[in-house]
Write a protein that holds these residues in place. Structure first.
Motif, short mmCIF file in Angstrom:
data_model
loop_
_atom_site.label_atom_id
_atom_site.label_comp_id
_atom_site.label_asym_id
_atom_site.label_seq_id
_atom_site.Cartn_x
_atom_site.Cartn_y
_atom_site.Cartn_z
N LEU A 116 0.74 -1.30 0.00
CA LEU A 116 -0.05 -0.02 -0.04
C LEU A 116 0.83 1.24 0.05
O LEU A 116 0.50 2.31 -0.76
CB LEU A 116 -0.92 0.01 1.29
CG LEU A 116 -2.04 -1.26 1.05
CD1 LEU A 116 -2.75 -1.19 2.58
CD2 LEU A 116 -2.99 -0.70 0.12
N VAL A 117 2.03 1.22 0.76
CA VAL A 117 2.85 2.43 0.74
C VAL A 117 3.56 2.67 -0.58
O VAL A 117 3.56 3.64 -1.23
CB VAL A 117 4.24 2.28 1.65
CG1 VAL A 117 5.12 3.44 1.60
CG2 VAL A 117 3.56 2.28 3.26
N LYS A 118 3.99 1.54 -1.57
CA LYS A 118 4.43 1.64 -2.57
C LYS A 118 3.33 2.22 -3.77
O LYS A 118 3.82 2.89 -4.35
CB LYS A 118 4.93 0.34 -3.18
CG LYS A 118 6.24 -0.11 -2.91
CD LYS A 118 6.67 -1.50 -3.32
CE LYS A 118 8.11 -2.13 -3.12
NZ LYS A 118 8.21 -3.33 -3.16
N ARG A 119 1.85 1.71 -3.25
CA ARG A 119 1.09 2.32 -4.15
C ARG A 119 0.79 3.78 -3.99
O ARG A 119 0.76 4.38 -4.87
CB ARG A 119 -0.21 1.49 -4.03
CG ARG A 119 -1.31 1.47 -5.20
CD ARG A 119 -2.42 0.48 -4.99
NE ARG A 119 -3.58 1.38 -4.93
CZ ARG A 119 -4.87 0.90 -4.63
NH1 ARG A 119 -4.76 -0.10 -3.69
NH2 ARG A 119 -5.92 1.73 -4.65
N CYS A 120 0.80 4.06 -2.73
CA CYS A 120 0.73 5.63 -2.52
C CYS A 120 1.93 6.35 -2.99
O CYS A 120 1.77 7.47 -3.55
CB CYS A 120 0.77 5.84 -0.87
SG CYS A 120 -0.70 5.09 -0.04
N GLN A 121 3.22 5.67 -2.87
CA GLN A 121 4.37 6.39 -3.54
C GLN A 121 4.14 6.72 -5.10
O GLN A 121 4.54 7.84 -5.65
CB GLN A 121 5.69 5.75 -3.19
CG GLN A 121 6.02 6.15 -1.96
CD GLN A 121 7.06 5.03 -1.19
OE1 GLN A 121 7.40 4.06 -1.99
NE2 GLN A 121 7.66 5.50 -0.16
N GLY A 122 3.50 5.59 -5.85
CA GLY A 122 3.14 5.68 -7.23
C GLY A 122 2.19 6.67 -7.46
O GLY A 122 2.51 7.59 -8.61
N GLU A 123 1.15 6.98 -6.59
CA GLU A 123 0.20 7.94 -6.92
C GLU A 123 0.88 9.35 -6.52
O GLU A 123 0.82 10.31 -7.30
CB GLU A 123 -1.00 7.82 -5.93
CG GLU A 123 -1.77 6.50 -6.11
CD GLU A 123 -2.48 6.83 -7.35
OE1 GLU A 123 -2.80 7.95 -8.18
OE2 GLU A 123 -3.02 5.62 -7.97
N GLY A 124 1.73 9.68 -5.76
CA GLY A 124 2.49 10.59 -5.41
C GLY A 124 3.38 11.11 -6.66
O GLY A 124 3.58 12.24 -6.91
N GLU A 125 3.97 10.09 -7.29
CA GLU A 125 4.75 10.07 -8.34
C GLU A 125 4.26 10.65 -9.46
O GLU A 125 4.58 11.54 -10.31
CB GLU A 125 5.82 8.95 -8.76
CG GLU A 125 6.89 9.23 -9.76
CD GLU A 125 7.98 10.19 -9.14
OE1 GLU A 125 8.39 11.12 -9.85
OE2 GLU A 125 8.13 10.39 -7.96
N HIS A 126 2.87 10.41 -9.76
CA HIS A 126 2.03 10.78 -10.74
C HIS A 126 1.69 12.30 -10.58
O HIS A 126 1.74 13.05 -11.58
CB HIS A 126 0.76 9.91 -10.83
CG HIS A 126 1.05 8.64 -11.48
ND1 HIS A 126 1.45 8.18 -12.61
CD2 HIS A 126 0.61 7.41 -10.90
CE1 HIS A 126 1.44 6.96 -12.78
NE2 HIS A 126 1.07 6.33 -11.75
N ALA A 127 1.34 12.65 -9.37
CA ALA A 127 1.11 13.78 -9.06
C ALA A 127 2.18 14.84 -9.39
O ALA A 127 2.23 16.09 -9.87
CB ALA A 127 0.38 14.07 -7.57
N LYS A 128 3.40 14.47 -8.84
CA LYS A 128 4.52 15.31 -9.17
C LYS A 128 4.85 15.25 -10.73
O LYS A 128 5.23 16.43 -11.14
CB LYS A 128 6.01 14.43 -8.66
CG LYS A 128 5.97 14.58 -7.02
CD LYS A 128 7.29 13.90 -6.49
CE LYS A 128 7.16 14.09 -5.02
NZ LYS A 128 8.50 13.33 -4.33
N ILE A 129 4.71 14.26 -11.45
CA ILE A 129 4.78 14.20 -13.02
C ILE A 129 3.76 15.45 -13.39
O ILE A 129 4.42 16.19 -14.15
CB ILE A 129 4.74 13.04 -13.62
CG1 ILE A 129 5.85 12.03 -13.32
CG2 ILE A 129 4.58 13.10 -15.08
CD1 ILE A 129 5.87 10.74 -13.44
N ALA A 130 2.72 15.36 -13.13
CA ALA A 130 1.68 16.28 -13.50
C ALA A 130 2.12 17.79 -13.06
O ALA A 130 1.93 18.75 -13.96
CB ALA A 130 0.31 15.91 -13.00
N ILE A 131 2.42 18.00 -11.79
CA ILE A 131 3.11 19.31 -11.57
C ILE A 131 4.28 19.90 -12.38
O ILE A 131 4.20 20.99 -12.94
CB ILE A 131 3.33 19.18 -10.01
CG1 ILE A 131 1.95 19.11 -9.40
CG2 ILE A 131 3.94 20.53 -9.63
CD1 ILE A 131 2.32 19.13 -7.65
#
Length: 187
Positions: A116-131
């Motif tokens: 779940l932590v890895k999945r959260c980090q993946g979502e965070g990475e998507h957000a950073k890429i979008a930004i």
């Protein structure tokens, strides 16, 4: 010319805020061991032939820290809701007693918590890429304005402002991730 520039910067900031809101929504769907009605957001139920969000066909409530209940507004919706939950692949088997559906959340294992932590980090990475993509687009717009007569100093200041804004929103993503990771890893 400065009106176009401020519009570009405002648009970039607005888009970055939307990226954060999207991240918050995605993180809310990842369960951290506690029952949360938002976990079921995005599950669509076949309501007389049309896909309908699960929270529009029944009342979702938290019974205790590990149990969610769904009280359908129509009794004949029990089976479609149950099928939709199974098909959604959220890892929870619904218990149908003929009146309500109960969802018992199993306690998280250490391995599952790490997933779940890895999945959260993946979502965070998507957000950073979008930004970062928003930053790139804003800087390209500023460079176009510079070609159309915007002074170099004003353009540099605007680029610095966009970079500062980018840093602020990426720090916000990291803050959300740290909070969610702490929540997931708490036993």
């Amino acid at each position: 010319m400065s009106e176009e520039l401020s519009l570009t910067i405002d648009l970039a900031e607005d888009s970055m805020k939307k990226a954060i809101v999207h991240l918050e929504g995605e993180l809310a769907k990842i369960r951290a061991g506690k029952a949360n009605p938002q976990m079921l957001d995005g599950i669509m139920v076949d309501y007389y032939g049309s896909p309908t969000p699960i929270n529009q066909v029944g009342n979702i409530s938290v019974l205790d820290a590990r149990t969610l209940t769904i009280q359908p507004w129509e009794k004949n919706m029990l089976q479609p809701i149950e099928r939709a939950i199974i098909a959604s692949n959220i890892g929870i088997n619904p218990q149908n007693d003929g009146v309500i559906i109960r969802l018992f959340l199993p306690p998280l294992t250490e391995e599952r918590r790490k997933e779940l932590v890895k999945r959260c980090q993946g979502e965070g990475e998507h957000a950073k890429i979008a930004i970062r993509n928003i930053r790139r687009d804003a800087i390209e717009s500023i460079k176009k304005l510079q070609k159309n007569g915007l002074s170099e100093d004003v353009a540099k200041d605007a680029e610095a402002e966009v970079q500062e804004m980018t840093n602020k929103y990426i720090a916000l993503v990291d803050k959300h991730l740290a909070s969610k990771e702490k929540d997931i890893m708490a036993v």
